[in-house]
Design a protein around this motif. Sequence first.
Motif, PDB file in Angstrom:
ATOM      1  N   ILE A 249      45.931  56.523  71.148  1.00 43.63           N
ATOM      2  CA  ILE A 249      45.614  55.675  72.298  1.00 43.63           C
ATOM      3  C   ILE A 249      44.662  56.385  73.249  1.00 43.63           C
ATOM      4  CG2 ILE A 249      46.543  54.551  74.355  1.00 43.63           C
ATOM      5  CD1 ILE A 249      47.140  53.038  71.834  1.00 43.63           C
ATOM      6  N   LEU A 250      44.912  57.675  73.493  1.00 45.83           N
ATOM      7  CA  LEU A 250      44.025  58.446  74.367  1.00 45.83           C
ATOM      8  C   LEU A 250      42.629  58.567  73.767  1.00 45.83           C
ATOM      9  CD1 LEU A 250      46.440  61.269  75.600  1.00 45.83           C
ATOM     10  CD2 LEU A 250      45.494  59.385  76.944  1.00 45.83           C
ATOM     11  N   VAL A 251      42.551  58.678  72.448  1.00 44.88           N
ATOM     12  CA  VAL A 251      41.238  58.719  71.780  1.00 44.88           C
ATOM     13  C   VAL A 251      40.510  57.399  71.998  1.00 44.88           C
ATOM     14  CG1 VAL A 251      40.083  58.776  69.535  1.00 44.88           C
ATOM     15  CG2 VAL A 251      41.871  60.436  70.041  1.00 44.88           C
TER      16      VAL A 251
ATOM     17  N   VAL B  76      36.967  56.762  73.876  1.00 43.48           N
ATOM     18  CA  VAL B  76      35.854  56.026  73.257  1.00 43.48           C
ATOM     19  C   VAL B  76      35.409  54.889  74.172  1.00 43.48           C
ATOM     20  CG1 VAL B  76      35.154  54.589  71.302  1.00 43.48           C
ATOM     21  CG2 VAL B  76      36.538  56.639  70.911  1.00 43.48           C
ATOM     22  N   PHE B  77      36.370  54.199  74.823  1.00 40.98           N
ATOM     23  CA  PHE B  77      36.007  53.158  75.790  1.00 40.98           C
ATOM     24  C   PHE B  77      35.151  53.750  76.908  1.00 40.98           C
ATOM     25  CE2 PHE B  77      40.064  50.605  74.747  1.00 40.98           C
ATOM     26  CZ  PHE B  77      39.410  49.961  73.723  1.00 40.98           C
ATOM     27  N   TYR B  78      35.521  54.949  77.356  1.00 43.56           N
ATOM     28  CA  TYR B  78      34.757  55.614  78.420  1.00 43.56           C
ATOM     29  C   TYR B  78      33.345  55.943  77.928  1.00 43.56           C
ATOM     30  CZ  TYR B  78      33.155  59.240  81.609  1.00 43.56           C
ATOM     31  OH  TYR B  78      32.405  59.985  82.479  1.00 43.56           O
TER      32      TYR B  78
ATOM     33  N   THR C  11      30.984  48.351  71.182  1.00 39.98           N
ATOM     34  CA  THR C  11      32.127  48.195  72.092  1.00 39.98           C
ATOM     35  C   THR C  11      33.072  47.113  71.602  1.00 39.98           C
ATOM     36  OG1 THR C  11      30.791  48.904  73.992  1.00 39.98           O
ATOM     37  CG2 THR C  11      32.802  47.665  74.461  1.00 39.98           C
ATOM     38  N   ARG C  12      32.523  45.979  71.153  1.00 44.01           N
ATOM     39  CA  ARG C  12      33.355  44.890  70.634  1.00 44.01           C
ATOM     40  C   ARG C  12      34.180  45.365  69.443  1.00 44.01           C
ATOM     41  NH1 ARG C  12      31.603  40.723  68.266  1.00 44.01           N
ATOM     42  NH2 ARG C  12      33.078  39.186  69.052  1.00 44.01           N
ATOM     43  N   LYS C  13      33.546  46.121  68.549  1.00 42.83           N
ATOM     44  CA  LYS C  13      34.243  46.624  67.372  1.00 42.83           C
ATOM     45  C   LYS C  13      35.351  47.591  67.762  1.00 42.83           C
ATOM     46  CE  LYS C  13      33.464  48.715  62.829  1.00 42.83           C
ATOM     47  NZ  LYS C  13      32.447  49.277  61.895  1.00 42.83           N
ATOM     48  N   THR C  14      35.090  48.441  68.749  1.00 43.73           N
ATOM     49  CA  THR C  14      36.102  49.389  69.212  1.00 43.73           C
ATOM     50  C   THR C  14      37.313  48.661  69.780  1.00 43.73           C
ATOM     51  OG1 THR C  14      34.371  51.007  69.768  1.00 43.73           O
ATOM     52  CG2 THR C  14      36.549  51.347  70.736  1.00 43.73           C
ATOM     53  N   VAL C  15      37.068  47.644  70.597  1.00 45.01           N
ATOM     54  CA  VAL C  15      38.168  46.872  71.188  1.00 45.01           C
ATOM     55  C   VAL C  15      38.965  46.150  70.108  1.00 45.01           C
ATOM     56  CG1 VAL C  15      38.772  44.989  72.745  1.00 45.01           C
ATOM     57  CG2 VAL C  15      36.970  46.602  73.391  1.00 45.01           C
ATOM     58  N   GLN C  16      38.265  45.571  69.143  1.00 41.67           N
ATOM     59  CA  GLN C  16      38.952  44.874  68.050  1.00 41.67           C
ATOM     60  C   GLN C  16      39.816  45.846  67.238  1.00 41.67           C
ATOM     61  OE1 GLN C  16      35.556  43.123  66.133  1.00 41.67           O
ATOM     62  NE2 GLN C  16      35.532  41.321  67.445  1.00 41.67           N
ATOM     63  N   ASN C  17      39.290  47.043  66.958  1.00 44.11           N
ATOM     64  CA  ASN C  17      40.074  48.056  66.249  1.00 44.11           C
ATOM     65  C   ASN C  17      41.281  48.489  67.076  1.00 44.11           C
ATOM     66  OD1 ASN C  17      38.347  48.080  64.044  1.00 44.11           O
ATOM     67  ND2 ASN C  17      37.110  49.757  64.828  1.00 44.11           N
TER      68      ASN C  17
END
Length: 213
Positions: A88-90, A94-96, A118-124
């Motif tokens: 979760i911290l990772v 990545v969001f940052y 960013t969209r892909k990161t949020v979806q993952n």
Amino acid sequence: MEELDLLKKAWKKDESAFEQVSEKEIYRMLHQKSSSIVKWILMISVIEFVFWNIITVIFSDDKYQSKLHRYGIEDVMFAVNVVNYVIILVFIFVFYKNYRAISTTDSTRQLMKNILKTRKTVQNYIWYNLGIASVSIVLSIVMLFYHNGKMISMLEKAEAEGNRVFFLSACTLISILFIAVILFIFWLFYRLLYGILLKRLYANYNELKKMEL
């Protein structure tokens, strides 16, 4: 996107009555909106992380820890929690990074790439949370089935009556339905929490894509 839509309508209605806004200014507007959206995603993920940690602390009392020790899964649950916190911290990191990347982007094409990233990161992130929720629920059900006194008594009674297979099948079906309902609730939660932001972010992407054509 409302301001941009109104601006476009105004242009079409009476181009001579409005000062023409350059493509660079439109890009700046979309850039600011995208940066703001990703900032909100970062803030919400941090708030969510803090919230779930508070919930965990509240319910992880001595009685709960004693139960884990009695079931012999204290170390397993500790390891699962540590790995979950790290992942979760990772994601938050990545969001940052995504927020910083979008904030400092100076080209339309790169901004489009960062938005998709960013969209892909949020979806993952959402799929990971649904996955860890599934694992937690399954572990809880297994703990209940093999260590709860009432459940053990019901299984023994079913075996004595020759209904072991039926009993196990019924428990499995109920467990699957329970997991499906809980995961659906979690999915709705994340859909509401991040879905609106992702939709707005993708709308910005589409506007940038039109500029590239």
